[in-house]
Write an enzyme that holds these catalytic residues in place. Structure first.
Site, PDB file in Angstrom:
ATOM      1  N   LYS A 155      11.920  12.902 -11.106  1.00 18.49           N
ATOM      2  CA  LYS A 155      11.285  14.169 -11.473  1.00 18.49           C
ATOM      3  C   LYS A 155      11.425  14.432 -12.968  1.00 18.49           C
ATOM      4  O   LYS A 155      10.523  14.994 -13.608  1.00 18.49           O
ATOM      5  CB  LYS A 155      11.897  15.319 -10.668  1.00 18.49           C
ATOM      6  CG  LYS A 155      11.289  16.669 -11.018  1.00 18.49           C
ATOM      7  CD  LYS A 155      11.746  17.779 -10.102  1.00 18.49           C
ATOM      8  CE  LYS A 155      11.092  19.099 -10.500  1.00 18.49           C
ATOM      9  NZ  LYS A 155      11.428  20.202  -9.567  1.00 18.49           N
ATOM     10  N   HIS A 209     -17.644 -15.047  11.737  1.00 18.53           N
ATOM     11  CA  HIS A 209     -18.000 -13.688  11.312  1.00 18.53           C
ATOM     12  C   HIS A 209     -17.590 -12.628  12.346  1.00 18.53           C
ATOM     13  O   HIS A 209     -18.345 -11.704  12.646  1.00 18.53           O
ATOM     14  CB  HIS A 209     -19.495 -13.590  11.019  1.00 18.53           C
ATOM     15  CG  HIS A 209     -19.921 -14.449   9.874  1.00 18.53           C
ATOM     16  ND1 HIS A 209     -19.327 -14.427   8.632  1.00 18.53           N
ATOM     17  CD2 HIS A 209     -20.892 -15.397   9.790  1.00 18.53           C
ATOM     18  CE1 HIS A 209     -19.904 -15.299   7.834  1.00 18.53           C
ATOM     19  NE2 HIS A 209     -20.848 -15.914   8.503  1.00 18.53           N
TER      20      HIS A 209
END
Length: 519
Positions: free
Chosen positions: A134, A273
């Protein structure tokens, strides 16, 4: 300048600490890390000496102290912050080097108990990381040993870590703590056997590799694995030969593997595919290969082949004759592997637990613009209530027809909707995937069978449909092709039309009471 060091993974930490001391950095440390540094002759201050408060509760409380967190969170640019530190006789901490208790390693151990897992939930570590991150403008926080060199080089060159690097390290911290907390939440969810979809969904994955590109060359891509033990998954496979798997390789191979898991006898699945193009089951794996290959000698070119038995030399020699992208099997005879490795580009993978299914509670995820749709996987083949599977025609299927229908039903579950699968003698003879109406899918499957195998390919075959027939036109097409039995979910308001047409033509038809859409 002061650095607080508290690490579970001690890789490179002694060398780093010595370098920091050489740069005039004062070291503060805790527990096992302090002892390690002391053993190696690195001068360090023990945390309780800093806080004036002893470690307690078996080390559960040691860094959770205002002297630590005020030293991390004080903003150097704010005079009032610095004045408060002076009044409280607290010094700043400028570098934090912390990694966390090995929660992941703990839960992956065989036989680990819940108590062991919970004991390895780090509290002080994430708290320090978050405090330091922070205040990234003033504190360099390092959670990953791979960043040690970056921090050291900048300290040596500039006597400080750049703001840009601190911001990068801040991001890594919050990604790391988010991943850590998500692992814990996921573990607890599984411990409770909680199958509900949560109000907020948080998931975590670990990157396996970056890929050259995604589905198309202009798309970036990477492969991530779930954290945990997932036997039978592609992420668990060992690559024995060939180039790295591509995005399309992984997607197509995963679909082929999930279809393969439906079969117990020797079976070969060829996929292209995302759709099966040849499936064969037989008494031997070589016979199964022959069926799968001869079902569609054209589409298998450049395809994926997955096999649920050890690959023999004979099978390897046969597969070597055509171009395949990926081969996956539970094992390979040494001579078979040697044959396949002569083709340097074919990706040969070994997946020992190839038949282990996914957990029924596993999620199937699809990203949509602005959101995510989530469902459990399609883990069932037939309804739990066996009475829902019923013959609805006057003509009752023979034992052989039922076996072929179940073979085709497994297959059509993995054909893109609208999907039709034709089978005969446990061999796929025609597949019609992804059409916008069902009769087109039926006609396509029949036409492909005639083109690829022969005009008589569909005579005596069976047909499986992933969803109900809305009209009797599919039965008409099946009759013209010589198909003798049909399996489909049923459930259309016009079911009777199809039943009547089957009775007219002497076709046996079975309703399963369960559909298998796949989009």
């Amino acid at each position: 300048m002061r650095a607080l060091i508290s690490v579970s993974d001690k890789t490179g930490i002694v060398e780093l600490a010595k370098e920091l001391v050489g740069l005039g950095v004062e070291i503060i440390s805790t527990g096992g890390t302090y002892n390690k540094l002391k053993e190696e002759g690195v001068p360090a201050i023990e945390i309780s000496e800093l806080t004036g408060f002893p470690e307690c509760l078996d080390g559960r409380v040691k860094t959770l102290h205002p002297i630590v967190h005020a030293g991390l969170l004080a903003m150097r640019s704010k005079p009032e912050h610095m004045k408060q530190l002076e009044d409280l006789n607290i010094e700043t901490i400028d570098i934090v080097i912390v990694n966390l208790y090995p929660f992941k390693a703990t839960i992956l151990k065989d036989g680990v108990t819940r108590d062991e897992a919970v004991e390895n939930i780090d509290i002080g570590g994430p708290t320090m990381l978050r405090s330091a991150a922070k205040n990234y403008q003033d504190v360099a926080v390092v959670v990953d040993p791979r960043d040690y060199d970056v921090v050291l080089s900048q300290l040596k060159e500039n006597k400080e870590v750049s703001l840009e690097t601190k911001f990068y390290l801040m991001q890594k911290v919050f990604m790391h703590t988010s991943n850590y907390d998500t692992m814990i939440a996921d573990y607890l969810k599984k411990q409770r056997n909680d199958t509900e979809f949560p109000e907020t969904l948080t998931m975590t994955f670990e990157k396996v590799q970056d890929m050259r590109y995604g589905e198309n060359p202009h798309q970036a891509a990477a492969f991530y694995r779930e954290i945990g033990k997932f036997k039978g998954s592609l992420a668990d496979a060992v690559q024995l030969n060939g180039k790295e798997l591509s995005f399309n390789n992984i997607n197509d191979t995963n679909g082929a593997l999930e279809l393969l898991k439906e079969y117990t006898e020797p079976t070969v699945v060829a996929c292209k595919h995302g759709n099966p193009c040849g499936v064969g089951s037989a008494d031997t794996i070589m016979e199964a290969w022959t069926k799968a290959y001869e079902a569609d000698k054209t589409s298998i070119f450049g395809g994926i082949v997955v096999i649920n038995r050890e690959v023999t030399l004979e099978l390897a020699e046969a597969m070597k004759q055509i171009f395949l992208e990926v081969i996956v099997a539970p094992g390979y005879e040494p001579a078979a592997l040697e044959v396949l490795q002569t083709k340097k580009n074919v990706r040969v993978l070994q997946l020992a637990d190839i038949s282990v299914p996914q957990a029924a509670t596993a999620y199937d995820l699809k990203k949509v613009n602005g959101g995510l749709i989530v469902q459990t996987i399609d883990s069932k083949l037939l309804p739990d209530d066996e009475s829902e599977v019923k013959v609805v025609t006057a003509n009752v299927p023979s034992k052989e027809q039922m076996e072929d229908m179940m073979f085709a039903w497994k297959m059509v579950k993995f054909v893109k909707s609208n999907g039709i699968a034709l089978a005969k003698n446990k061999q796929s003879v025609g597949i019609g995937p992804g059409q916008v109406n069902r009769v087109w899918a039926t006609e396509q499957a029949i036409a492909h069978a005639a083109e690829l195998i022969g005009e008589d390919a569909t005579k005596g075959a069976v047909l499986a449909s992933d969803a109900f027939f809305p009209f009797s036109d599919c039965v008409e097409a099946a009759h013209k092709a010589g198909i003798t039995a049909i399996i489909q979910p049923g459930g259309s308001v016009r079911d009777q039309d199809s039943i009547d047409k089957c009775n007219e033509y002497g076709i046996a038809m079975v309703f399963t009471g369960m559909r298998h859409f796949k989009h």
